[in-house]
Write an enzyme that holds these catalytic residues in place. Structure first.
Site, mmCIF file in Angstrom:
data_model
loop_
_atom_site.group_PDB
_atom_site.id
_atom_site.type_symbol
_atom_site.label_atom_id
_atom_site.label_comp_id
_atom_site.label_asym_id
_atom_site.label_seq_id
_atom_site.Cartn_x
_atom_site.Cartn_y
_atom_site.Cartn_z
ATOM 1 N N LYS A 254 0.890 -1.172 0.000
ATOM 2 C CA LYS A 254 0.000 0.000 0.000
ATOM 3 C C LYS A 254 0.923 1.214 0.000
ATOM 4 O O LYS A 254 1.372 1.682 1.043
ATOM 5 C CB LYS A 254 -0.875 -0.027 1.253
ATOM 6 N N GLU B 241 9.770 1.603 10.743
ATOM 7 C CA GLU B 241 10.798 2.628 10.541
ATOM 8 C C GLU B 241 10.064 3.961 10.585
ATOM 9 O O GLU B 241 9.288 4.286 9.674
ATOM 10 C CB GLU B 241 11.504 2.388 9.196
ATOM 11 N N CYS C 26 13.865 11.003 6.354
ATOM 12 C CA CYS C 26 13.746 10.732 7.789
ATOM 13 C C CYS C 26 15.069 10.974 8.504
ATOM 14 O O CYS C 26 15.092 11.222 9.703
ATOM 15 C CB CYS C 26 13.286 9.301 7.997
ATOM 16 N N GLU D 120 9.244 16.695 15.143
ATOM 17 C CA GLU D 120 9.676 16.509 13.750
ATOM 18 C C GLU D 120 8.872 17.434 12.833
ATOM 19 O O GLU D 120 7.646 17.444 12.854
ATOM 20 C CB GLU D 120 9.445 15.048 13.312
HETATM 21 P P1 NAD Z 1 2.374 8.605 7.221
HETATM 22 O O1 NAD Z 1 2.549 7.848 8.479
HETATM 23 O O2 NAD Z 1 1.370 9.702 7.200
HETATM 24 O O3 NAD Z 1 1.942 7.616 6.032
HETATM 25 C C1 NAD Z 1 2.726 6.502 5.682
HETATM 26 C C2 NAD Z 1 1.840 5.436 5.070
HETATM 27 O O4 NAD Z 1 0.941 4.948 6.060
HETATM 28 C C3 NAD Z 1 0.968 5.924 3.917
HETATM 29 O O5 NAD Z 1 0.924 4.917 2.941
HETATM 30 C C4 NAD Z 1 -0.387 6.115 4.574
HETATM 31 O O6 NAD Z 1 -1.482 6.014 3.689
HETATM 32 C C5 NAD Z 1 -0.394 4.967 5.562
HETATM 33 N N1 NAD Z 1 -1.283 5.133 6.712
HETATM 34 C C6 NAD Z 1 -1.612 6.277 7.356
HETATM 35 N N2 NAD Z 1 -2.439 6.006 8.395
HETATM 36 C C7 NAD Z 1 -2.608 4.656 8.417
HETATM 37 C C8 NAD Z 1 -3.344 3.753 9.250
HETATM 38 N N3 NAD Z 1 -4.067 4.190 10.303
HETATM 39 N N4 NAD Z 1 -3.301 2.436 8.970
HETATM 40 C C9 NAD Z 1 -2.564 1.967 7.930
HETATM 41 N N5 NAD Z 1 -1.861 2.773 7.098
HETATM 42 C C10 NAD Z 1 -1.873 4.100 7.341
HETATM 43 O O7 NAD Z 1 3.809 9.116 6.805
HETATM 44 P P2 NAD Z 1 4.194 10.050 5.589
HETATM 45 O O8 NAD Z 1 3.688 11.427 5.873
HETATM 46 O O9 NAD Z 1 3.813 9.377 4.326
HETATM 47 O O10 NAD Z 1 5.798 10.037 5.660
HETATM 48 C C11 NAD Z 1 6.560 10.897 6.446
HETATM 49 C C12 NAD Z 1 6.983 10.231 7.742
HETATM 50 O O11 NAD Z 1 7.698 9.034 7.463
HETATM 51 C C13 NAD Z 1 7.938 11.089 8.562
HETATM 52 O O12 NAD Z 1 7.595 10.997 9.920
HETATM 53 C C14 NAD Z 1 9.296 10.434 8.323
HETATM 54 O O13 NAD Z 1 10.253 10.654 9.336
HETATM 55 C C15 NAD Z 1 8.899 8.988 8.235
HETATM 56 N N6 NAD Z 1 9.923 8.201 7.533
HETATM 57 C C16 NAD Z 1 10.694 7.343 8.254
HETATM 58 C C17 NAD Z 1 11.699 6.607 7.618
HETATM 59 C C18 NAD Z 1 12.590 5.652 8.372
HETATM 60 O O14 NAD Z 1 13.295 4.872 7.729
HETATM 61 N N7 NAD Z 1 12.607 5.674 9.695
HETATM 62 C C19 NAD Z 1 11.889 6.751 6.237
HETATM 63 C C20 NAD Z 1 11.072 7.639 5.546
HETATM 64 C C21 NAD Z 1 10.080 8.361 6.193
#
Ligand code: NAD
Length: 525
Positions: A217, A293, A327, A429
């Site tokens: 997804k 992550e 990230c 963040e």
């Molecule tokens: P997000 O958590 O909003 O969304 C990530 C994914 O989760 C999307 O596909 C979204 O549709 C899905 N999602 C959201 N709510 C959900 C739920 N309740 N159930 C299942 N799926 C759900 O994150 P984002 O805004 O897309 O990305 C940015 C974040 O990701 C930042 O916090 C960044 O630090 C983090 N990030 C971490 C790493 C790492 O390796 N640690 C790498 C990249 C990004």
């Protein structure tokens, strides 16, 4: 017409690319037709289930962050499509895929890498259109890394030996213990928008290497490259049902349906910490293993004895790469008092020299943020920094272009100083092109400030004193610390975070350990 694009880098590392031009490739629907200029190729992006592209319950728009134009309509998967994808994946485990020898599985993963490279330009253009990231970055980092992910885990699965023990009990009974690796089953893969293909393949490749089937997804903001990957997977001879894509959102949509599904055996997720908490809750009733992550509020510590220019260049990358939407980006920079003013001034100059351009322009090194909503969030932190009493060094607003980019989601590269360590802008963040720079006097003080956070993803230390580099790195409460570099990755090494930054480690053998179950076999001799 999009520019000619280039590729890239030694498998297994994020390193400088070897340039090699490739022809522009065209794809049949449902993928984009990138032979047309942006804005002129509204296309359908569909779900991919059991080897077929299928529609969903409704459609949503895929927006180009550079000018706000709609570039595609995306089919949102409902409960039924998610269930079909999970059932297709389960069936696939019981067919050819489940009985393939490891070396044959690995051979097909190498072919996926080849198929990605064959479509190199198409992947780059899809990623650039979806994310607004500069074409130079997508062609140097995102797409090469996707191919490298498949090669690295194909290599690793072939040589991943497991422990065995010759056992003798106190009363003299002999036995042989050995473990075998078995797939988990169907793995749900949920990924964010900042490095869409890179992070998706970082999870899909080891999951497939271990013999699982996946339902992915991708983020609703960046649905294109996960869909393009279906073509590469098909071409590589991975059987139908092994790789499935469902599009949609989180709560009440495909993301949540996946995490709740009783036939999903594990969830691997990259995204925000609070989303991780929601996923954990919804996966709890079926006790799914999770690999998370998550977010970060990463620190960089710059000592007065650092190699000044490389440190400034490194920090400029660490703060502004991908418009600060990595990230691992450093949002807190601690600089030893003796060089504080000089360093701040040099970092300011780097920020002001960044080329805020059209993502397709090869001279651009700084693109827009991902969405209007995310820009609102970042701008709200700019306002908060002001309210909290920060001194603005540069940026802090929206750039003006006088063309269609004014309808996009750009903000200026931004640097603040003068905030207390308890300010929200230093604690939370932001995930944008912004850092707070603060002075320190002693090593102990710098370590304490860097560790004063609930996150724990990454840190960097800049010093010419090797002993100090080791000493400080070992005190960082994070998953990875770089010394005199940033974002230099070897894919065989453990990757993950502590605290709010994640659960578990992926990378190398750690990925194989998450994506498989070990069955220990004890034979009395
Ligand atoms: P997000 O958590 O909003 O969304 C990530 C994914 O989760 C999307 O596909 C979204 O549709 C899905 N999602 C959201 N709510 C959900 C739920 N309740 N159930 C299942 N799926 C759900 O994150 P984002 O805004 O897309 O990305 C940015 C974040 O990701 C930042 O916090 C960044 O630090 C983090 N990030 C971490 C790493 C790492 O390796 N640690 C790498 C990249 C990004």
């Amino acid at each position: 017409m999009c520019p000619k694009l280039r590729r890239h880098s030694p498998a297994g590392t994020d390193q400088a690319p070897q340039l090699k031009s490739k022809p522009l490739l065209h794809f049949h629907p449902p993928c984009y037709d990138f032979s047309r200029p942006p804005g002129d190729f509204v296309k359908q992006i569909q779900n991919y289930i059991d080897g077929r592209f299928v529609s969903g319950v409704r459609e949503f728009a895929d927006v180009n962050p550079a000018d706000g134009s709609v570039i595609a309509q995306v089919a949102e998967a409902g409960l039924r499509q998610v269930d079909e994808a999970v059932q297709a994946a389960r069936r696939a485990l019981n067919t050819e895929w489940g009985s393939l020898a490891v070396r044959e599985r690995a051979a097909r993963l190498y072919k996926v890498a080849d198929a990605i490279e064959k479509r190199f330009d198409c992947f780059v253009q899809a990623e650039v259109a979806d994310t607004g990231k500069p074409v130079s970055l997508a062609s140097k980092l995102d797409v090469p890394r996707a191919a490298a992910n498949f090669r690295v885990f194909a290599d690793l699965i072939k040589v991943s030996g497991l422990e065995s023990f010759q056992t003798q009990t106190p009363d003299g009974v002999n036995a042989l213990n050995y473990a075998i690796r078995k797939p988990l089953g169907v793995v749900g893969v949920i990924t964010p928008w900042n490095l869409p293909l890179l992070l998706l393949t970082w999870k899909v490749a080891p999951a497939l290497a271990c013999g699982n089937a996946v339902v992915v997804k991708p983020s609703e903001e960046t649905p294109a490259t996960a869909t393009l990957l279906a073509e590469a997977v098909q071409e590589a001879g991975i059987p139908d049902g092994v790789y499935n894509v469902v599009h949609g959102f989180g709560p009440g949509s495909a993301g949540e349906f996946l995490t709740q599904h009783p036939d999903i055996n594990a969830i691997t997720f990259t995204g925000e910490s609070k989303t991780g908490a929601a996923i954990m809750k919804s996966a709890a009733p079926t006790l799914k293993p999770v690999s998370f992550e998550l977010g970060g509020k990463n620190a960089a510590i710059v000592f007065a004895d650092c190699d000044f220019e490389p440190a400034v260049n490194g920090l400029s990358e660490a703060v502004f790469l991908n418009t600060g939407q990595v990230c691992l980006c450093a949002e807190r920079v601690y600089v030893e008092h003796k060089i504080f003013d000089r360093f701040l001034d040099a970092l300011k100059k780097k920020a002001e020299n960044l080329n805020l351009g059209w993502p397709y322009d090869t001279a651009t090194d700084f693109g827009p943020l991902i969405s209007a909503q995310h820009r609102e969030k970042v701008l709200s932190y700019f306002q908060l920094a002001k309210d909290e009493g920060a001194t603005l060094i540069t940026g802090g607003g929206i750039p003006e272009f006088g063309d269609a980019r004014d309808r996009g989601f750009y903000v200026q590269p931004t640097i603040y100083t003068g905030l207390s360590e308890s300010a929200r802008c230093v604690k939370e963040e932001i995930f944008g092109p912004v850092c707070h720079v603060a002075p320190f006097d002693s090593e102990e003080e710098a370590v304490a400030m860097a560790n004063n956070t609930k996150y724990g993803l990454a840190a960097s230390v800049w010093t010419s004193d090797l002993k100090r580099g080791h000493r400080v790195a070992q005190q960082m409460n994070v998953g990875i610390t770089w010394v005199n570099c940033w974002y230099l990755r070897d894919l065989r090494t453990p990757f993950g975070g502590v605290g709010l930054s994640g659960i578990g480690r992926e990378g190398g053998i750690h990925s194989l350990n998450f994506y498989s179950e070990l069955n220990n076999i004890c034979i009395r001799l």
